[in-house]
Design a protein around this motif. Structure first.
Motif, PDB file in Angstrom:
ATOM      1  N   VAL A  76       0.839  -1.205   0.000  1.00 44.09           N
ATOM      2  CA  VAL A  76       0.000   0.000   0.000  1.00 44.09           C
ATOM      3  C   VAL A  76       0.871   1.250   0.000  1.00 44.09           C
ATOM      4  O   VAL A  76       0.652   2.188  -0.780  1.00 44.09           O
ATOM      5  CB  VAL A  76      -0.939   0.006   1.223  1.00 44.09           C
ATOM      6  N   PHE A  77       1.879   1.269   0.864  1.00 49.61           N
ATOM      7  CA  PHE A  77       2.794   2.410   0.923  1.00 49.61           C
ATOM      8  C   PHE A  77       3.565   2.553  -0.384  1.00 49.61           C
ATOM      9  O   PHE A  77       3.827   3.678  -0.839  1.00 49.61           O
ATOM     10  CB  PHE A  77       3.764   2.237   2.098  1.00 49.61           C
ATOM     11  N   SER A  78       3.954   1.440  -0.980  1.00 49.43           N
ATOM     12  CA  SER A  78       4.705   1.484  -2.232  1.00 49.43           C
ATOM     13  C   SER A  78       3.875   2.093  -3.355  1.00 49.43           C
ATOM     14  O   SER A  78       4.366   2.928  -4.118  1.00 49.43           O
ATOM     15  CB  SER A  78       5.146   0.068  -2.615  1.00 49.43           C
ATOM     16  N   VAL A  79       2.621   1.693  -3.449  1.00 52.42           N
ATOM     17  CA  VAL A  79       1.723   2.267  -4.463  1.00 52.42           C
ATOM     18  C   VAL A  79       1.527   3.758  -4.204  1.00 52.42           C
ATOM     19  O   VAL A  79       1.593   4.585  -5.128  1.00 52.42           O
ATOM     20  CB  VAL A  79       0.369   1.531  -4.459  1.00 52.42           C
ATOM     21  N   ALA A  80       1.303   4.120  -2.920  1.00 55.15           N
ATOM     22  CA  ALA A  80       1.143   5.535  -2.579  1.00 55.15           C
ATOM     23  C   ALA A  80       2.403   6.322  -2.936  1.00 55.15           C
ATOM     24  O   ALA A  80       2.334   7.446  -3.449  1.00 55.15           O
ATOM     25  CB  ALA A  80       0.825   5.681  -1.093  1.00 55.15           C
ATOM     26  N   GLY A  81       3.566   5.723  -2.675  1.00 57.00           N
ATOM     27  CA  GLY A  81       4.827   6.376  -3.013  1.00 57.00           C
ATOM     28  C   GLY A  81       4.979   6.597  -4.511  1.00 57.00           C
ATOM     29  O   GLY A  81       5.465   7.651  -4.945  1.00 57.00           O
ATOM     30  N   SER A  82       4.561   5.602  -5.297  1.00 58.29           N
ATOM     31  CA  SER A  82       4.659   5.753  -6.757  1.00 58.29           C
ATOM     32  C   SER A  82       3.772   6.888  -7.255  1.00 58.29           C
ATOM     33  O   SER A  82       4.158   7.645  -8.152  1.00 58.29           O
ATOM     34  CB  SER A  82       4.284   4.434  -7.445  1.00 58.29           C
ATOM     35  N   LEU A  83       2.585   7.027  -6.663  1.00 57.80           N
ATOM     36  CA  LEU A  83       1.683   8.102  -7.062  1.00 57.80           C
ATOM     37  C   LEU A  83       2.235   9.468  -6.631  1.00 57.80           C
ATOM     38  O   LEU A  83       2.108  10.458  -7.363  1.00 57.80           O
ATOM     39  CB  LEU A  83       0.299   7.881  -6.442  1.00 57.80           C
ATOM     40  N   LEU A  84       2.856   9.513  -5.456  1.00 51.88           N
ATOM     41  CA  LEU A  84       3.465  10.766  -4.987  1.00 51.88           C
ATOM     42  C   LEU A  84       4.644  11.172  -5.882  1.00 51.88           C
ATOM     43  O   LEU A  84       4.830  12.360  -6.169  1.00 51.88           O
ATOM     44  CB  LEU A  84       3.941  10.613  -3.541  1.00 51.88           C
ATOM     45  N   ILE A  85       5.417  10.192  -6.306  1.00 52.03           N
ATOM     46  CA  ILE A  85       6.536  10.499  -7.217  1.00 52.03           C
ATOM     47  C   ILE A  85       6.014  11.115  -8.502  1.00 52.03           C
ATOM     48  O   ILE A  85       6.564  12.105  -9.003  1.00 52.03           O
ATOM     49  CB  ILE A  85       7.357   9.226  -7.508  1.00 52.03           C
ATOM     50  N   GLU A  86       4.948  10.531  -9.031  1.00 52.00           N
ATOM     51  CA  GLU A  86       4.381  11.075 -10.266  1.00 52.00           C
ATOM     52  C   GLU A  86       3.859  12.488 -10.064  1.00 52.00           C
ATOM     53  O   GLU A  86       4.010  13.364 -10.924  1.00 52.00           O
ATOM     54  CB  GLU A  86       3.258  10.164 -10.773  1.00 52.00           C
ATOM     55  N   ARG A  87       3.255  12.731  -8.897  1.00 57.02           N
ATOM     56  CA  ARG A  87       2.757  14.077  -8.605  1.00 57.02           C
ATOM     57  C   ARG A  87       3.910  15.072  -8.506  1.00 57.02           C
ATOM     58  O   ARG A  87       3.837  16.187  -9.037  1.00 57.02           O
ATOM     59  CB  ARG A  87       1.960  14.055  -7.295  1.00 57.02           C
ATOM     60  N   LEU A  88       4.989  14.671  -7.853  1.00 53.05           N
ATOM     61  CA  LEU A  88       6.152  15.542  -7.708  1.00 53.05           C
ATOM     62  C   LEU A  88       6.851  15.775  -9.045  1.00 53.05           C
ATOM     63  O   LEU A  88       7.396  16.851  -9.296  1.00 53.05           O
ATOM     64  CB  LEU A  88       7.137  14.947  -6.703  1.00 53.05           C
ATOM     65  N   ARG A  89       6.834  14.756  -9.904  1.00 49.62           N
ATOM     66  CA  ARG A  89       7.416  14.935 -11.243  1.00 49.62           C
ATOM     67  C   ARG A  89       6.638  15.994 -12.025  1.00 49.62           C
ATOM     68  O   ARG A  89       7.193  16.687 -12.879  1.00 49.62           O
ATOM     69  CB  ARG A  89       7.413  13.610 -12.002  1.00 49.62           C
ATOM     70  N   PHE A  90       5.348  16.113 -11.731  1.00 51.81           N
ATOM     71  CA  PHE A  90       4.535  17.150 -12.371  1.00 51.81           C
ATOM     72  C   PHE A  90       4.822  18.517 -11.755  1.00 51.81           C
ATOM     73  O   PHE A  90       4.903  19.525 -12.459  1.00 51.81           O
ATOM     74  CB  PHE A  90       3.051  16.803 -12.219  1.00 51.81           C
ATOM     75  N   TYR A  92       7.660  19.487 -10.225  1.00 59.27           N
ATOM     76  CA  TYR A  92       8.993  19.884 -10.675  1.00 59.27           C
ATOM     77  C   TYR A  92       9.183  19.453 -12.131  1.00 59.27           C
ATOM     78  O   TYR A  92      10.059  18.645 -12.445  1.00 59.27           O
ATOM     79  CB  TYR A  92      10.066  19.241  -9.789  1.00 59.27           C
ATOM     80  N   ARG A  93       8.384  19.998 -13.001  1.00 58.55           N
ATOM     81  CA  ARG A  93       8.361  19.517 -14.385  1.00 58.55           C
ATOM     82  C   ARG A  93       9.677  19.734 -15.126  1.00 58.55           C
ATOM     83  O   ARG A  93       9.971  19.027 -16.091  1.00 58.55           O
ATOM     84  CB  ARG A  93       7.203  20.164 -15.146  1.00 58.55           C
ATOM     85  N   PHE A  94      10.470  20.718 -14.690  1.00 61.94           N
ATOM     86  CA  PHE A  94      11.765  20.957 -15.347  1.00 61.94           C
ATOM     87  C   PHE A  94      12.912  20.247 -14.631  1.00 61.94           C
ATOM     88  O   PHE A  94      14.044  20.249 -15.121  1.00 61.94           O
ATOM     89  CB  PHE A  94      12.039  22.463 -15.416  1.00 61.94           C
ATOM     90  N   TYR A  95      12.629  19.690 -13.463  1.00 60.78           N
ATOM     91  CA  TYR A  95      13.640  18.943 -12.695  1.00 60.78           C
ATOM     92  C   TYR A  95      12.992  17.668 -12.156  1.00 60.78           C
ATOM     93  O   TYR A  95      12.966  17.427 -10.957  1.00 60.78           O
ATOM     94  CB  TYR A  95      14.191  19.800 -11.546  1.00 60.78           C
ATOM     95  N   LYS A  96      12.466  16.860 -13.056  1.00 67.75           N
ATOM     96  CA  LYS A  96      11.664  15.708 -12.661  1.00 67.75           C
ATOM     97  C   LYS A  96      12.425  14.703 -11.811  1.00 67.75           C
ATOM     98  O   LYS A  96      11.844  13.992 -10.993  1.00 67.75           O
ATOM     99  CB  LYS A  96      11.110  15.010 -13.909  1.00 67.75           C
ATOM    100  N   GLU A  97      13.749  14.636 -12.015  1.00 67.40           N
ATOM    101  CA  GLU A  97      14.539  13.654 -11.269  1.00 67.40           C
ATOM    102  C   GLU A  97      14.554  13.945  -9.764  1.00 67.40           C
ATOM    103  O   GLU A  97      14.892  13.061  -8.969  1.00 67.40           O
ATOM    104  CB  GLU A  97      15.971  13.619 -11.805  1.00 67.40           C
ATOM    105  N   LEU A  98      14.174  15.158  -9.370  1.00 70.22           N
ATOM    106  CA  LEU A  98      14.132  15.509  -7.946  1.00 70.22           C
ATOM    107  C   LEU A  98      13.091  14.690  -7.180  1.00 70.22           C
ATOM    108  O   LEU A  98      13.237  14.454  -5.978  1.00 70.22           O
ATOM    109  CB  LEU A  98      13.801  17.003  -7.778  1.00 70.22           C
ATOM    110  N   ALA A  99      12.057  14.253  -7.875  1.00 66.69           N
ATOM    111  CA  ALA A  99      10.962  13.534  -7.211  1.00 66.69           C
ATOM    112  C   ALA A  99      11.457  12.250  -6.551  1.00 66.69           C
ATOM    113  O   ALA A  99      11.000  11.891  -5.451  1.00 66.69           O
ATOM    114  CB  ALA A  99       9.857  13.209  -8.217  1.00 66.69           C
ATOM    115  N   ILE A 100      12.402  11.568  -7.186  1.00 68.24           N
ATOM    116  CA  ILE A 100      12.864  10.279  -6.664  1.00 68.24           C
ATOM    117  C   ILE A 100      13.628  10.433  -5.350  1.00 68.24           C
ATOM    118  O   ILE A 100      13.293   9.770  -4.361  1.00 68.24           O
ATOM    119  CB  ILE A 100      13.686   9.533  -7.734  1.00 68.24           C
ATOM    120  N   PRO A 101      14.670  11.291  -5.267  1.00 69.07           N
ATOM    121  CA  PRO A 101      15.356  11.434  -3.978  1.00 69.07           C
ATOM    122  C   PRO A 101      14.462  12.011  -2.875  1.00 69.07           C
ATOM    123  O   PRO A 101      14.675  11.708  -1.695  1.00 69.07           O
ATOM    124  CB  PRO A 101      16.524  12.380  -4.291  1.00 69.07           C
ATOM    125  N   ILE A 102      13.472  12.817  -3.233  1.00 68.73           N
ATOM    126  CA  ILE A 102      12.558  13.348  -2.212  1.00 68.73           C
ATOM    127  C   ILE A 102      11.791  12.201  -1.555  1.00 68.73           C
ATOM    128  O   ILE A 102      11.724  12.098  -0.315  1.00 68.73           O
ATOM    129  CB  ILE A 102      11.577  14.364  -2.835  1.00 68.73           C
TER     130      ILE A 102
END
Length: 277
Positions: A76-90, A92-102
């Motif tokens: 459940v947490f993993s799925v939530a994390g994947s959705l949060l990463i996608e939201r953060l990639r949106f 930080y659209r010009f620095y999408k790689e930031l979503a992963i370390p966050i």
């Protein structure tokens, strides 16, 4: 040496589960590597650890969670994390790689807090970190079978779209392919596979099973479909070798599976270098 895995139910479940994970992880890993999202698996594995630690913490106070396999909360947490990463990639659209370390940092931080509140490490948590040959029961096995069928079906159904998005995202959008829904679906599949893989490979090492077989395959493959074939082949070889070695040497299977992958990678690099001379 492998015949002992067919003599006991728990070993048989571990072997067959490992074979399914050895198929799913490299298969999805191909798309991750091609899209340069290899570190995504690391981030989601740490979020999964947070879910497991949280489930164990709840298990100390709530009866329902005492009997619940912590892996399910981890998923459940993993799925939530994947959705949060996608939201953060949106965001930080010009620095999408930031979503992963966050998300990776947040996962580590929350996981440490939950582990501390649950009075630190215990043997069960150690097994989740590095994998265990005896971690799979019948219920877990059937969950993995179901998830394998669903993920394989979805990959086959949306293979062309995922292929197009992996190599030319802008052109795929122009062609009318729904980028966001497919990307969300793919990331949810990755999150679920990471969640079920941890019992065999371990949270800290599961990303290796998604990337190392692909790294081996890239040395030999002459096309995208060959890349899938070799990645799955190396994944299965490493899982079987790792599980058998772990059982007979009384080691954590995550470490032996990863070391088998490393040896395969070294072998393919040496082989392809000799061929190029």
């Amino acid at each position: 040496m492998i015949d002992v895995f067919f003599q006991y139910d728990f070993l048989r479940y571990s072997l067959f589960t490992g074979l399914m994970i050895g198929f799913l992880a490299p298969f999805l890993g191909v798309f991750l590597v091609v899209r340069r999202l290899s570190l995504m698996a690391d981030a989601l594995s740490h979020i999964t650890l947070t879910g497991i630690a949280f489930s164990m913490l709840l298990g100390r106070h709530v009866t329902f969670f005492t009997a619940l396999n912590p892996v399910y909360m981890g998923m459940v947490f993993s799925v939530a994390g994947s959705l949060l990463i996608e939201r953060l990639r949106f965001v930080y659209r010009f620095y999408k790689e930031l979503a992963i370390p966050i998300i990776l940092s947040a996962g580590i931080g929350l996981g440490v807090v939950f582990i501390s509140l649950a009075d630190g490490f215990n043997n069960d948590l150690f097994n989740y970190l590095f994998g265990s040959v005896v971690a799979i029961n019948q219920t877990d096995f059937y969950v993995v079978v179901s998830l394998t069928a669903v993920v394989t079906g979805l990959i086959i159904l949306f293979y062309k779209e995922l292929f197009f998005l992996s190599f030319d995202e802008e052109q795929a959008v122009i062609a009318g392919i729904p980028k966001m829904p497919l990307h969300f679906l793919f990331m949810v599949m990755v999150a679920l596979v990471i969640g079920i893989s941890m019992q065999i490979v371990g949270i800290l090492l599961v990303s290796a099973l998604m990337t190392l077989p692909v790294a081996c395959a890239m040395r030999l493959a002459r096309g995208f479909k060959q890349l899938f074939f070799y990645a799955v082949l190396f994944g299965e070889i490493s899982v079987v070798t790792g599980l058998v070695s772990a059982f007979h040497l009384d080691l954590a299977p995550g470490g032996t599976i990863v070391m088998a992958n490393i040896l395969l990678l070294i072998g393919t690099i040496i082989l392809t270098k000799k061929q190029s001379l």
